[in-house]
Design a protein around this motif. Structure first.
Motif, mmCIF file in Angstrom:
data_model
loop_
_atom_site.group_PDB
_atom_site.id
_atom_site.type_symbol
_atom_site.label_atom_id
_atom_site.label_comp_id
_atom_site.label_asym_id
_atom_site.label_seq_id
_atom_site.Cartn_x
_atom_site.Cartn_y
_atom_site.Cartn_z
ATOM 1 N N LYS A 9 53.922 23.763 43.605
ATOM 2 C CA LYS A 9 53.100 24.967 43.609
ATOM 3 C C LYS A 9 51.826 24.715 44.400
ATOM 4 C CE LYS A 9 54.291 27.454 39.399
ATOM 5 N NZ LYS A 9 53.748 28.001 38.133
ATOM 6 N N LEU A 10 51.330 25.768 45.031
ATOM 7 C CA LEU A 10 50.034 25.714 45.697
ATOM 8 C C LEU A 10 49.048 26.481 44.816
ATOM 9 C CD1 LEU A 10 49.373 26.088 49.480
ATOM 10 C CD2 LEU A 10 47.765 26.903 47.779
ATOM 11 N N ILE A 11 48.082 25.755 44.261
ATOM 12 C CA ILE A 11 47.142 26.313 43.298
ATOM 13 C C ILE A 11 45.739 26.326 43.896
ATOM 14 C CG2 ILE A 11 46.153 26.057 40.987
ATOM 15 C CD1 ILE A 11 48.707 24.456 40.245
ATOM 16 N N VAL A 12 45.155 27.504 43.968
ATOM 17 C CA VAL A 12 43.773 27.656 44.445
ATOM 18 C C VAL A 12 42.854 27.640 43.225
ATOM 19 C CG1 VAL A 12 42.144 29.242 45.529
ATOM 20 C CG2 VAL A 12 44.427 28.917 46.514
ATOM 21 N N LEU A 13 41.926 26.695 43.204
ATOM 22 C CA LEU A 13 40.970 26.572 42.108
ATOM 23 C C LEU A 13 39.583 26.849 42.670
ATOM 24 C CD1 LEU A 13 43.031 23.779 42.068
ATOM 25 C CD2 LEU A 13 42.287 23.979 39.692
ATOM 26 N N GLU A 14 38.899 27.838 42.121
ATOM 27 C CA GLU A 14 37.606 28.208 42.700
ATOM 28 C C GLU A 14 36.604 28.639 41.635
ATOM 29 O OE1 GLU A 14 36.760 27.814 45.777
ATOM 30 O OE2 GLU A 14 38.643 27.781 46.887
ATOM 31 N N HIS A 15 35.348 28.255 41.867
ATOM 32 C CA HIS A 15 34.202 28.874 41.205
ATOM 33 C C HIS A 15 33.897 30.124 42.027
ATOM 34 C CE1 HIS A 15 33.355 25.137 38.952
ATOM 35 N NE2 HIS A 15 33.643 24.516 40.081
ATOM 36 N N VAL B 27 50.116 31.088 48.474
ATOM 37 C CA VAL B 27 49.434 30.764 47.218
ATOM 38 C C VAL B 27 50.303 31.208 46.041
ATOM 39 C CG1 VAL B 27 47.380 31.151 45.805
ATOM 40 C CG2 VAL B 27 47.167 31.000 48.304
ATOM 41 N N ASP B 28 50.577 30.279 45.131
ATOM 42 C CA ASP B 28 51.342 30.591 43.919
ATOM 43 C C ASP B 28 50.440 30.976 42.755
ATOM 44 O OD1 ASP B 28 54.105 29.806 44.847
ATOM 45 O OD2 ASP B 28 53.041 27.917 45.184
ATOM 46 N N THR B 29 49.270 30.359 42.704
ATOM 47 C CA THR B 29 48.394 30.524 41.542
ATOM 48 C C THR B 29 46.930 30.520 41.975
ATOM 49 O OG1 THR B 29 49.983 29.305 40.169
ATOM 50 C CG2 THR B 29 47.754 29.537 39.300
ATOM 51 N N PHE B 30 46.161 31.443 41.404
ATOM 52 C CA PHE B 30 44.695 31.390 41.505
ATOM 53 C C PHE B 30 44.160 30.993 40.131
ATOM 54 C CE2 PHE B 30 45.597 34.348 45.002
ATOM 55 C CZ PHE B 30 44.808 33.809 46.008
ATOM 56 N N TRP B 31 43.548 29.825 40.043
ATOM 57 C CA TRP B 31 42.912 29.367 38.805
ATOM 58 C C TRP B 31 41.404 29.508 39.032
ATOM 59 C CZ3 TRP B 31 39.645 25.735 36.601
ATOM 60 C CH2 TRP B 31 39.811 25.501 35.229
ATOM 61 N N LEU B 32 40.827 30.560 38.449
ATOM 62 C CA LEU B 32 39.459 30.945 38.797
ATOM 63 C C LEU B 32 38.497 30.793 37.626
ATOM 64 C CD1 LEU B 32 40.245 34.235 40.773
ATOM 65 C CD2 LEU B 32 40.084 31.889 41.657
ATOM 66 N N MET B 33 37.280 30.406 37.967
ATOM 67 C CA MET B 33 36.156 30.423 37.035
ATOM 68 C C MET B 33 35.206 31.498 37.564
ATOM 69 S SD MET B 33 35.947 26.304 36.979
ATOM 70 C CE MET B 33 36.650 26.325 38.642
ATOM 71 N N ILE B 34 35.161 32.640 36.876
ATOM 72 C CA ILE B 34 34.411 33.802 37.349
ATOM 73 C C ILE B 34 33.060 33.839 36.635
ATOM 74 C CG2 ILE B 34 34.450 36.306 37.635
ATOM 75 C CD1 ILE B 34 37.557 36.098 37.306
ATOM 76 N N VAL C 202 48.356 37.418 34.448
ATOM 77 C CA VAL C 202 47.472 36.466 33.783
ATOM 78 C C VAL C 202 48.300 35.654 32.805
ATOM 79 C CG1 VAL C 202 45.493 36.199 32.248
ATOM 80 C CG2 VAL C 202 45.448 37.928 34.056
ATOM 81 N N THR C 203 48.275 34.330 32.958
ATOM 82 C CA THR C 203 49.035 33.464 32.064
ATOM 83 C C THR C 203 48.142 32.648 31.138
ATOM 84 O OG1 THR C 203 49.120 31.725 33.745
ATOM 85 C CG2 THR C 203 50.959 33.283 33.678
ATOM 86 N N GLU C 204 46.843 32.666 31.391
ATOM 87 C CA GLU C 204 45.903 31.933 30.545
ATOM 88 C C GLU C 204 44.519 32.493 30.817
ATOM 89 O OE1 GLU C 204 43.947 27.432 30.347
ATOM 90 O OE2 GLU C 204 45.740 27.773 31.548
ATOM 91 N N SER C 205 43.710 32.653 29.778
ATOM 92 C CA SER C 205 42.325 33.084 29.985
ATOM 93 C C SER C 205 41.465 32.629 28.818
ATOM 94 C CB SER C 205 42.240 34.608 30.143
ATOM 95 O OG SER C 205 42.634 35.245 28.954
ATOM 96 N N VAL D 172 31.236 32.669 31.483
ATOM 97 C CA VAL D 172 32.176 32.329 32.547
ATOM 98 C C VAL D 172 33.589 32.604 32.054
ATOM 99 C CG1 VAL D 172 33.045 30.523 34.072
ATOM 100 C CG2 VAL D 172 30.616 30.574 33.459
ATOM 101 N N ILE D 173 34.331 33.391 32.826
ATOM 102 C CA ILE D 173 35.718 33.703 32.495
ATOM 103 C C ILE D 173 36.610 32.734 33.262
ATOM 104 C CG2 ILE D 173 37.546 35.441 32.585
ATOM 105 C CD1 ILE D 173 35.276 37.562 32.644
ATOM 106 N N ILE D 174 37.412 31.990 32.520
ATOM 107 C CA ILE D 174 38.365 31.058 33.127
ATOM 108 C C ILE D 174 39.732 31.724 33.032
ATOM 109 C CG2 ILE D 174 39.297 28.725 33.061
ATOM 110 C CD1 ILE D 174 36.707 28.238 31.126
ATOM 111 N N VAL D 175 40.351 31.972 34.170
ATOM 112 C CA VAL D 175 41.588 32.754 34.147
ATOM 113 C C VAL D 175 42.590 32.217 35.164
ATOM 114 C CG1 VAL D 175 40.621 34.468 35.744
ATOM 115 C CG2 VAL D 175 42.522 35.124 34.242
ATOM 116 N N ASN D 176 43.856 32.200 34.753
ATOM 117 C CA ASN D 176 44.939 31.729 35.599
ATOM 118 C C ASN D 176 45.799 32.921 36.010
ATOM 119 O OD1 ASN D 176 46.271 29.124 36.534
ATOM 120 N ND2 ASN D 176 48.009 30.193 35.640
ATOM 121 N N TYR D 177 45.850 33.193 37.321
ATOM 122 C CA TYR D 177 46.656 34.290 37.866
ATOM 123 C C TYR D 177 47.863 33.699 38.582
ATOM 124 C CZ TYR D 177 42.585 37.378 37.283
ATOM 125 O OH TYR D 177 41.538 38.102 36.781
ATOM 126 N N GLU D 178 49.071 34.025 38.095
ATOM 127 C CA GLU D 178 50.297 33.557 38.737
ATOM 128 C C GLU D 178 50.862 34.696 39.605
ATOM 129 O OE1 GLU D 178 51.880 30.612 38.400
ATOM 130 O OE2 GLU D 178 50.805 29.696 36.731
#
Length: 199
Positions: free
Chosen positions: A3-9, A144-151, A174-177, A184-190
């Motif tokens: 998987k290609l996972i984008v992790l961003e603040h 991109v397979d997943t955006f793992w974001l800290m909003i 959304v698979t996790e939040s 800060v919202i931590i959220v995983n978008y698949e």
């Protein structure tokens, strides 16, 4: 398949530029480097460290690589991220071909094709941090397979944005939040296929 996972603040208005420090990336006159600092808390730190210490390789743009290259070999233990040094670092660059920070592999030419092939190879997931210009290419080519974001509950007005020129229509689930005590919202978008519409 990796998987290609984008992790961003990311700020509320979509900015991902220079979250870590004042001198991290001042390009375009960006004056708010280090904007995540006031929002650090135990919840965010715990979730972030857990994510950072899962098996991974890195996929980085040249500029992010050059910011990280002198820093992480000296500070990985201090931040509890030894994997950043041992992970294979795939770097999209038409100007760099080597680095003392190993293991590093430099990709040039048809970057989307090379990354698509890389995803088909065995190995850990590919994590993308920063890399604003590369991100546009990855998004545009639906890699991109997943955006793992800290909003973060802040708007910055200007700066490099996650969803910019490369953005395509796409659906996510959304698979996790989780929400930290400082907002800060931590959220995983698949990735979830094409957009569905209705009336």
């Amino acid at each position: 398949m990796r998987k290609l996972i984008v992790l961003e603040h990311i700020s509320l208005d979509g900015v991902i530029q220079a979250p870590g420090g004042p001198e991290e990336d001042t390009s375009g006159g960006f004056a708010y480097g280090g904007w995540i600092s006031p929002y650090s808390d135990l919840v965010l730190g715990t979730v972030l460290r857990r994510k950072m210490n899962m098996p991974f390789d890195l996929l980085l743009g040249r500029k992010t690589f050059e910011i990280w290259e002198p820093y992480w070999p000296q500070h990985a233990d201090e931040w509890g991220w030894p994997g950043v040094n041992t992970a294979t670092k795939y770097v999209a660059s038409n100007s760099r071909t080597s680095s003392q920070w190993q293991p590093s592999v430099f990709l040039n030419g048809d970057i989307p094709e090379k990354i698509a092939n890389l995803k088909q190879q065995p190995g850990p997931d590919l994590n993308v941090w920063g890399s604003g210009n590369l991100l546009q290419t990855l998004i545009k080519h639906d890699l991109v397979d997943t955006f793992w974001l800290m909003i973060y509950p802040i708007t910055l007005g200007g700066g490099k944005r996650l969803f910019a020129d490369g953005t395509i229509p796409a659906a996510f689930m959304v698979t996790e939040s989780q929400v930290g005590p400082k907002g800060v919202i931590i959220v995983n978008y698949e990735r979830a296929g094409a957009i569905s519409t209705g009336s």
